[in-house]
Motif scaffolding. Structure first.
Motif, PDB file in Angstrom:
ATOM      1  N   UNK A   1      35.211  39.654  83.770  1.00 27.01           N
ATOM      2  CA  UNK A   1      33.871  39.070  83.849  1.00 27.01           C
ATOM      3  C   UNK A   1      33.409  38.975  85.300  1.00 27.01           C
ATOM      4  N   UNK A   2      32.111  38.813  85.491  1.00 26.64           N
ATOM      5  CA  UNK A   2      31.525  38.811  86.826  1.00 26.64           C
ATOM      6  C   UNK A   2      32.129  37.746  87.727  1.00 26.64           C
ATOM      7  N   UNK A   3      32.438  36.569  87.173  1.00 29.76           N
ATOM      8  CA  UNK A   3      32.964  35.484  88.008  1.00 29.76           C
ATOM      9  C   UNK A   3      34.337  35.796  88.592  1.00 29.76           C
TER      10      UNK A   3
ATOM     11  N   UNK B   1      47.774  48.935  81.211  1.00 32.27           N
ATOM     12  CA  UNK B   1      47.395  47.619  80.683  1.00 32.27           C
ATOM     13  C   UNK B   1      46.008  47.745  80.072  1.00 32.27           C
ATOM     14  N   UNK B   2      45.901  48.319  78.868  1.00 30.42           N
ATOM     15  CA  UNK B   2      44.586  48.571  78.263  1.00 30.42           C
ATOM     16  C   UNK B   2      43.750  47.300  78.127  1.00 30.42           C
ATOM     17  N   UNK B   3      42.466  47.437  78.447  1.00 30.87           N
ATOM     18  CA  UNK B   3      41.514  46.331  78.305  1.00 30.87           C
ATOM     19  C   UNK B   3      40.117  46.927  78.201  1.00 30.87           C
ATOM     20  N   UNK B   4      39.347  46.429  77.270  1.00 30.46           N
ATOM     21  CA  UNK B   4      37.981  46.937  77.100  1.00 30.46           C
ATOM     22  C   UNK B   4      37.109  45.812  76.558  1.00 30.46           C
ATOM     23  N   UNK B   5      36.243  45.288  77.418  1.00 30.01           N
ATOM     24  CA  UNK B   5      35.347  44.207  77.028  1.00 30.01           C
ATOM     25  C   UNK B   5      34.032  44.785  76.492  1.00 30.01           C
ATOM     26  N   UNK B   6      33.302  44.010  75.693  1.00 29.71           N
ATOM     27  CA  UNK B   6      31.994  44.476  75.220  1.00 29.71           C
ATOM     28  C   UNK B   6      31.048  44.848  76.355  1.00 29.71           C
ATOM     29  N   UNK B   7      31.252  44.233  77.517  1.00 31.92           N
ATOM     30  CA  UNK B   7      30.395  44.526  78.672  1.00 31.92           C
ATOM     31  C   UNK B   7      30.552  45.963  79.154  1.00 31.92           C
ATOM     32  N   UNK B   8      31.521  46.696  78.604  1.00 32.31           N
ATOM     33  CA  UNK B   8      31.655  48.113  78.945  1.00 32.31           C
ATOM     34  C   UNK B   8      30.385  48.881  78.594  1.00 32.31           C
ATOM     35  N   UNK B   9      29.608  48.346  77.666  1.00 27.91           N
ATOM     36  CA  UNK B   9      28.340  48.985  77.314  1.00 27.91           C
ATOM     37  C   UNK B   9      27.388  49.029  78.504  1.00 27.91           C
TER      38      UNK B   9
ATOM     39  N   UNK C   1      22.088  54.104  96.733  1.00 20.37           N
ATOM     40  CA  UNK C   1      22.759  52.829  96.978  1.00 20.37           C
ATOM     41  C   UNK C   1      22.758  51.963  95.733  1.00 20.37           C
ATOM     42  N   UNK C   2      21.607  51.889  95.055  1.00 20.13           N
ATOM     43  CA  UNK C   2      21.511  51.073  93.843  1.00 20.13           C
ATOM     44  C   UNK C   2      22.415  51.614  92.745  1.00 20.13           C
ATOM     45  N   UNK C   3      22.454  52.931  92.604  1.00 24.71           N
ATOM     46  CA  UNK C   3      23.292  53.546  91.576  1.00 24.71           C
ATOM     47  C   UNK C   3      24.768  53.305  91.861  1.00 24.71           C
ATOM     48  N   UNK C   4      25.187  53.497  93.117  1.00 21.74           N
ATOM     49  CA  UNK C   4      26.596  53.294  93.476  1.00 21.74           C
ATOM     50  C   UNK C   4      27.011  51.852  93.223  1.00 21.74           C
ATOM     51  N   UNK C   5      26.192  50.901  93.677  1.00 22.16           N
ATOM     52  CA  UNK C   5      26.533  49.497  93.507  1.00 22.16           C
ATOM     53  C   UNK C   5      26.542  49.063  92.053  1.00 22.16           C
ATOM     54  N   UNK C   6      25.535  49.468  91.292  1.00 22.05           N
ATOM     55  CA  UNK C   6      25.455  49.044  89.892  1.00 22.05           C
ATOM     56  C   UNK C   6      26.552  49.697  89.049  1.00 22.05           C
ATOM     57  N   UNK C   7      26.867  50.966  89.309  1.00 16.97           N
ATOM     58  CA  UNK C   7      27.947  51.623  88.566  1.00 16.97           C
ATOM     59  C   UNK C   7      29.295  50.976  88.866  1.00 16.97           C
ATOM     60  N   UNK C   8      29.544  50.663  90.137  1.00 19.57           N
ATOM     61  CA  UNK C   8      30.808  50.011  90.504  1.00 19.57           C
ATOM     62  C   UNK C   8      30.921  48.637  89.854  1.00 19.57           C
ATOM     63  N   UNK C   9      29.827  47.875  89.873  1.00 16.86           N
ATOM     64  CA  UNK C   9      29.851  46.558  89.243  1.00 16.86           C
ATOM     65  C   UNK C   9      29.982  46.694  87.730  1.00 16.86           C
ATOM     66  N   UNK C  10      29.296  47.682  87.149  1.00 20.76           N
ATOM     67  CA  UNK C  10      29.425  47.917  85.716  1.00 20.76           C
ATOM     68  C   UNK C  10      30.841  48.279  85.330  1.00 20.76           C
ATOM     69  N   UNK C  11      31.509  49.086  86.159  1.00 20.00           N
ATOM     70  CA  UNK C  11      32.897  49.450  85.862  1.00 20.00           C
ATOM     71  C   UNK C  11      33.806  48.231  85.979  1.00 20.00           C
ATOM     72  N   UNK C  12      33.521  47.359  86.921  1.00 18.07           N
ATOM     73  CA  UNK C  12      34.298  46.124  87.063  1.00 18.07           C
ATOM     74  C   UNK C  12      34.218  45.292  85.787  1.00 18.07           C
ATOM     75  N   UNK C  13      33.035  45.252  85.169  1.00 16.76           N
ATOM     76  CA  UNK C  13      32.832  44.449  83.963  1.00 16.76           C
ATOM     77  C   UNK C  13      33.560  45.007  82.745  1.00 16.76           C
TER      78      UNK C  13
ATOM     79  N   UNK D   1      33.945  35.146  95.412  1.00 13.76           N
ATOM     80  CA  UNK D   1      32.807  35.886  94.869  1.00 13.76           C
ATOM     81  C   UNK D   1      31.959  36.466  95.995  1.00 13.76           C
ATOM     82  N   UNK D   2      31.748  35.689  97.054  1.00 18.74           N
ATOM     83  CA  UNK D   2      30.986  36.186  98.206  1.00 18.74           C
ATOM     84  C   UNK D   2      31.735  37.322  98.888  1.00 18.74           C
TER      85      UNK D   2
END
Length: 458
Positions: free
Chosen positions: A119-121, A63-71, A103-115, A186-187
């Motif tokens: 979207x974040x919400x 199911x291909x999907x690629x949002x601009x937030x991939x940047x 920890x910061x790298x793991x969390x930010x990369x995982x959240x970045x991949x989610x985006x 979200x929590x």
């Protein structure tokens, strides 16, 4: 191998690790095995998504999907690849700073991949994708946490699909989220992300028990960049289990190592019981720790192993007496529900025999771990013939045992075993900075490509 004291580095030549040819060969081998599983074994054990069949052995759908937030992910990944070799140098980055960066790298990369896909919400929304199938639905129905714990075995038939097959820990954790924040998905997603980020730091501490300082940092960074870890660190309660499992791995490896003893064994027993409160996958983790202790210290490990077993049993008994939850009742009850569920699944599908998953289980784990980690482990095994290190041997034996016990979805369920694979791969020593950049960059690229192409349920 015996690690150098924490915070120091024993001078040694850098481990060459897999080069481009080895990485390409690993990718081709995994691709051929994937084709074999899909085209020859053709198991249809995994449930479809509407009219679409799962890309067995992965529980994923094209199911291909690629949002601009991939940047965002691309920028974070580039920064990690460029700066990572500096972070892993003990002479340049103190331990506390590396832990924070990890920890910061793991969390930010995982959240970045989610985006990349959502979207974040939408964080946490996967917990409500199917009605009455997730721990979230059990958490919403809990009135009293103490009553739920005491009546957990009795309530099993009424719980969600996942809730019937697991200990009560996940549902109680999400109940705590509901109590603190209201019914906020979200929590709940934020809880998963935080636990996964801290879990990588705990995994690094575990790896320090069997690798030297530089190699352990590299291994932890590669775990944080593994495609499966990044995919599920923001979406699955298996990422929450990653934290107590990594803590138990750290305590158990310490107990079975040269600094082990009765006190360390007791701590390992407590950590393993905490892990078992969230998932029965704590049991194969216990097998790995016993195998490691026996291989590393032989009879000298018996006092630590006995202390771990006694502490685990005492804690389980206390839970039964004080809280009313008996692990001796809960485990067979959960197992029986899981067997009945899988029997119904197999009865409704023509190619769902258990043996069809024996290749798929380790293959799905390898695909999720990523080409770099698999190639790294294979390179070490090829170099030594058969790993001499007790931890590496224990990891490979335990993974082989697990391959006959699970029913796919192991790219997600086995993310707690990613540090084991990293321990095998870096057992030969730390990589040169350029080779670390190559492996880390390839892992993050694979994570991005898979996320953009495939939809995963959890």
């Amino acid at each position: 191998m015996t690690p150098a004291p924490h915070g120091t580095e024993t001078p040694r030549a850098a481990f060459a690790g897999p080069g481009p040819r080895a990485l390409l060969a690993t990718a081709v081998a995994l691709g051929l095995l994937w084709a074999l599983d899909r085209l020859v074994l053709r198991s249809n054990l995994l449930a479809p998504l509407g009219a679409r069949e799962a890309l067995t052995p992965l529980y994923a759908f094209l199911a291909p999907a690629l949002r601009p937030a991939a940047l965002v992910f691309a920028v974070l990944a580039t920064a990690t690849v460029v700066l990572g070799p500096r972070w892993v140098e003990p002479t340049r980055t103190p331990g506390w700073a590396f832990g924070a960066l990890l920890a910061a790298s793991a969390g930010s990369l995982a959240l970045g991949l989610f985006l990349v896909r959502l979207p974040l919400e939408e964080l946490g929304q996967n917990f409500d994708l199917y009605r009455h199938e997730e721990f979230w639905h059990d958490a919403l129905a809990i009135g009293s946490a103490s009553d739920f714990l005491a009546r957990h075995v009795e309530l099993l038939p009424t719980l969600s699909t996942h809730g019937r097959h697991f200990p009560p820990g996940h549902a109680l954790l999400l109940h705590a989220v509901v109590w603190l924040c209201g019914p906020s998905l979200l929590a709940a997603g934020a809880l998963v992300l935080a636990a996964a980020s801290l879990g990588v730091v705990a995994a690094w501490q575990a790896l320090r028990e069997v690798l030297d300082e530089r190699a352990s940092r590299q291994a932890a960074l590669l775990v944080a960049g593994a495609p499966a870890f990044l995919d599920f660190a923001a979406t699955s309660m298996d990422a929450v289990f990653f934290l107590p499992a990594s803590l138990a791995l750290w305590a158990g490896l310490r107990a079975g190592g040269p600094r082990g003893g009765v006190r360390a064994g007791a701590l390992a027993g407590v950590a393993l019981l905490l892990a078992a409160f969230l998932s029965w996958s704590a049991l194969p983790l216990g097998l790995l720790l016993c195998l490691h202790a026996s291989g590393a210290r032989g009879r000298r490990a018996w006092p630590a192993v006995a202390a771990a077993g006694l502490t685990f049993a005492s804690g389980a008994l206390a839970l039964g007496l004080l809280a009313g939850w008996s692990i001796l009742e809960a485990f067979p009850a959960s197992l029986e529900h899981a067997r009945a569920f899988m029997a119904d699944v197999r009865a409704s599908r023509p190619r769902a025999e258990p043996w069809r998953a024996w290749l798929g289980n380790p293959l799905a784990f390898a695909l999720g771990a990523g080409v770099p980690l698999v190639a790294l482990a294979a390179c070490h095994a090829w170099r030594t013939g058969w790993p001499r290190e007790a931890c590496a041997r224990a990891a490979l034996i335990t993974l082989a045992v697990m391959s006959a016990l699970y029913d796919l979805e192991t790219e997600r369920v086995w993310i707690f075993a990613l540090p084991w694979l990293a321990a095998v791969g870096l057992a030969s020593g730390a990589l040169a900075p350029g080779r670390l950049r190559l492996l880390l960059g390839l892992a993050l690229l694979q994570a991005l490509v898979l996320e953009a192409l495939l939809f995963t349920l959890w």
